[in-house]
Design a protein around this motif. Structure first.
Motif, PDB file in Angstrom:
ATOM      1  N   LEU A 132      -6.392  50.031  -5.530  1.00 57.83           N
ATOM      2  CA  LEU A 132      -6.486  49.356  -6.525  1.00 57.83           C
ATOM      3  C   LEU A 132      -6.302  47.877  -6.634  1.00 57.83           C
ATOM      4  CD1 LEU A 132      -4.471  51.744  -9.139  1.00 57.83           C
ATOM      5  CD2 LEU A 132      -7.069  51.820  -8.977  1.00 57.83           C
ATOM      6  N   SER A 189      -9.480  45.462  -7.276  1.00 56.52           N
ATOM      7  CA  SER A 189      -9.397  45.351  -8.669  1.00 56.52           C
ATOM      8  C   SER A 189     -10.521  44.530  -9.376  1.00 56.52           C
ATOM      9  CB  SER A 189      -8.145  44.384  -8.939  1.00 56.52           C
ATOM     10  OG  SER A 189      -8.122  43.447  -8.241  1.00 56.52           O
ATOM     11  N   THR A 206      -6.403  49.811 -13.529  1.00 58.81           N
ATOM     12  CA  THR A 206      -6.521  48.653 -12.747  1.00 58.81           C
ATOM     13  C   THR A 206      -5.221  47.493 -13.240  1.00 58.81           C
ATOM     14  OG1 THR A 206      -8.796  49.054 -12.280  1.00 58.81           O
ATOM     15  CG2 THR A 206      -7.860  46.987 -11.470  1.00 58.81           C
TER      16      THR A 206
END
Length: 454
Positions: free
Chosen positions: A135, A139, A168
């Motif tokens: 993540l 991102s 996120t």
């Protein structure tokens, strides 16, 4: 065309489509309402497109304010992962040791339960870390993708886009704070197991007087007569010890080496920093015939010539004083020794047992002079070497081989610290993510209406 450009064009399309529906000369309130909704959604998605940099900046700002440091988090994960791997190796070693001494049936179920707990903790910690790093790394792409999905007309993918942006943002800020959460919740409780001294890696070699590797030597480490470890060199005279599986002391200590009944002592140097120790042990009075078959050379002997072919060893010895040489083989082997072309008669025969292997040693007396020695051995078989290996991590973790149940409480605490608490924390982050996604997706308190003032 990049993702944000595509999202902007979709918002323009939704805006135009909304105006078109509102301008249609038809008396249907539902169509007018749909047109108004498209206009609101298009303006909201356009605002998100132009706020892309602001969203990423907000993530960085909140992370700095809350103290979210990915470097510290990565260090915390590395330390915990290393400790779990060491514990896993330690209890596997305890299982092997207890089975060899006949206590496997007593401790097998307990050790199996402990290993399952350690494996579960390791899997949970690594899974959370891998997902979090994914993540963090993606991102920027995920936020842009979420904006694109929100920009799709008629809210066909708005929920998914809102969830992607929310997860996120929340996890990029929240995951690095997990060590602080765990430390706060578990403060004042039982201390988890830890290393009582540093553990390093090492690559050791052991060679004879001519630099030939000596296979299957047994090495033990001591510090002030306190036992540290026991390992066995492979048949190529090499011992590779990794700090995550077995471990080796980082500090200088005494080692005792046994080779087919011969005993030697060395001072093992310490390793500097994170460098793996690379050290060679030289045995100056032994020559290798084959695995665990040796020739001992007495004092006052110079090896002028040396030749070895399979099971035959040829030596030219220059002798300066009354001395000897001896050949040590397994009891079932057959030996022929020629000195200056004649079959030699041994002056002494020694029989002994080393790690359940029967040996016979033949000693030959030499007076000053020059000798041509031919040693021929007919190897019948090689008895397997059965040595109880005790890795250094048992000492570093201060785990008692005969009392693994005492560590069960620490492992249970560690399971709670590295499995239960991380899962609770991730659940909290998912709850926050759901709330942020509802805010962006427009389920209850629709942020879109407040942003476009409609």
């Amino acid at each position: 065309m990049d993702i944000l450009s595509l999202a902007f064009y979709l918002s323009v399309f939704s805006y135009c489509l909304g105006l078109l529906l509102r301008a249609l000369p038809i008396p249907f309130f539902t169509v007018k309402k749909l047109g108004r909704l498209l206009v609101v959604d298009s303006v909201f998605s356009a605002i998100l497109v132009f706020s892309y940099r602001s969203i990423t900046t907000i993530i960085e700002y909140l992370s700095s304010v809350l103290g979210a440091d990915w470097a510290s988090y990565s260090m915390w994960v590395t330390e915990r992962t290393s400790l779990l791997l060491l514990l896993l190796s330690a209890f596997k070693a305890i299982g092997i040791v207890t089975s060899k001494i006949g206590l496997g049936a007593v401790f097998s179920s307990l050790i199996s339960s402990i290993i399952n707990l350690i494996t579960t903790s390791l899997t949970t910690l690594l899974t959370v870390t891998v997902v979090a790093l994914m993540l963090k790394t993606a991102s920027s792409f995920l936020i842009a993708l979420g904006i694109l999905l929100i920009s799709v007309p008629f809210r066909l993918a708005r929920g998914a886009g809102a969830m992607i942006i929310a997860i996120t943002v929340v996890f990029s800020i929240g995951i690095p704070l997990m060590p602080h959460f765990i430390a706060t919740v578990s403060s004042g409780t039982l201390t988890s197991p830890s290393l009582h001294e540093p553990v390093c890696s090492a690559i050791l070699h052991i060679v004879d007087a001519k630099g030939n590797p000596i296979g299957q030597a047994v090495i033990e480490g001591y510090r002030d007569e306190d036992f540290l470890y026991r390992y066995v060199f492979n048949v190529n005279g090499q011992l590779v010890v990794d700090k995550l599986s077995s471990g080796f002391p980082c500090e200088e200590h005494l080692v005792r080496v046994e080779i087919s009944g011969f005993r030697y002592s060395f001072n093992m140097p310490g390793s500097s920093g994170d460098m793996s120790l690379n050290y060679t042990l030289l045995i100056p009075d032994l020559l290798v015939l084959d695995t665990r078959r040796l020739v001992e050379i007495g004092s006052g002997v110079y090896i002028a010539e040396y030749s070895k072919l399979e099971n035959e060893l040829t030596l030219q010895l220059e002798v300066y004083e009354n001395t000897y040489f001896a050949v040590y083989i397994e009891a079932q082997d057959e030996l022929v020794v020629l000195i200056n072309g004649e079959v030699a008669e041994e002056s002494r025969v020694v029989q002994y047992t080393w790690y359940s292997i029967d040996y016979v040693g033949y000693e030959y007396t030499l007076t000053p002079g020059v000798y041509l020695v031919n040693i021929v051995v007919d190897y019948k078989s090689t008895t397997p070497l059965d040595v109880l290996v005790e890795p250094f991590i048992l000492k570093a973790l201060q785990l008692d081989v005969l009392a693994p149940e005492t560590a069960f409480f620490y492992i249970t605490y560690m399971f709670v610290e590295l499995t239960i608490l991380p899962l609770i924390y991730v659940t909290i982050l998912l709850t926050i993510t759901y709330g942020v996604a509802r805010l962006l997706g427009g389920v209850s308190a629709n942020i879109a209406r407040y942003l476009v003032m409609v």
